[in-house]
Design a protein around this motif. Structure first.
Motif, mmCIF file in Angstrom:
data_model
loop_
_atom_site.group_PDB
_atom_site.id
_atom_site.type_symbol
_atom_site.label_atom_id
_atom_site.label_comp_id
_atom_site.label_asym_id
_atom_site.label_seq_id
_atom_site.Cartn_x
_atom_site.Cartn_y
_atom_site.Cartn_z
ATOM 1 N N CYS A 1 -6.647 1.707 -1.121
ATOM 2 C CA CYS A 1 -5.836 2.455 -2.088
ATOM 3 C C CYS A 1 -6.704 2.992 -3.228
ATOM 4 N N CYS B 1 0.834 -1.206 0.000
ATOM 5 C CA CYS B 1 0.000 0.000 0.000
ATOM 6 C C CYS B 1 0.869 1.258 0.000
ATOM 7 N N TYR C 1 -8.113 6.086 -1.797
ATOM 8 C CA TYR C 1 -7.072 7.118 -1.787
ATOM 9 C C TYR C 1 -6.887 7.704 -3.184
ATOM 10 N N SER D 1 2.008 1.718 -3.426
ATOM 11 C CA SER D 1 0.855 2.092 -4.236
ATOM 12 C C SER D 1 0.530 3.586 -4.078
ATOM 13 N N THR D 2 0.512 4.070 -2.842
ATOM 14 C CA THR D 2 0.208 5.497 -2.634
ATOM 15 C C THR D 2 1.295 6.370 -3.245
ATOM 16 N N CYS E 1 -7.141 -3.778 -3.520
ATOM 17 C CA CYS E 1 -7.125 -2.970 -2.296
ATOM 18 C C CYS E 1 -8.123 -1.815 -2.374
#
Length: 96
Positions: free
Chosen positions: A48, A15, A51, A18-19, A45
């Motif tokens: 994410c 994660c 986000y 990913s961010t 996810c």
């Protein structure tokens, strides 16, 4: 292109990675490998994905706000008296 995070050679990224890629995507183009890794992660996810959705919304809102400000600023006119007051205030400020 050099990445600051090591996502090479992995099938599934974290994660945190990913961010990083979601944020990077807002400012830069992702490589084919990065796009694939991000796509696979986002498929799995929901946090994410949320986000990414929020970052996209914020970016678009800032863009729209900037456009409105630019449009409004082209329609603002100062009278000669207002300009003189501003110039006087700037001169007075420089003397302090």
């Amino acid at each position: 292109m050099v990445m600051t995070m090591n996502t090479k050679g992995k099938i599934m990224i974290t994660c945190e990675e990913s961010t990083f890629l979601i944020s990077k995507k807002q400012q830069d183009h992702l490589s084919a490998n990065e796009r694939l890794q991000l796509f696979l992660h986002l498929m799995m996810c929901k946090y994410c994905r949320r986000y990414a959705s929020q970052i996209t919304w914020i970016t678009k809102a800032i863009y729209r706000m900037r456009q409105r400000v630019e449009q409004q600023s082209t329609h603002i006119f100062l009278t000669a008296e207002q300009k003189q007051k501003i110039q006087k205030a700037l001169r007075d400020q420089q003397m302090d």
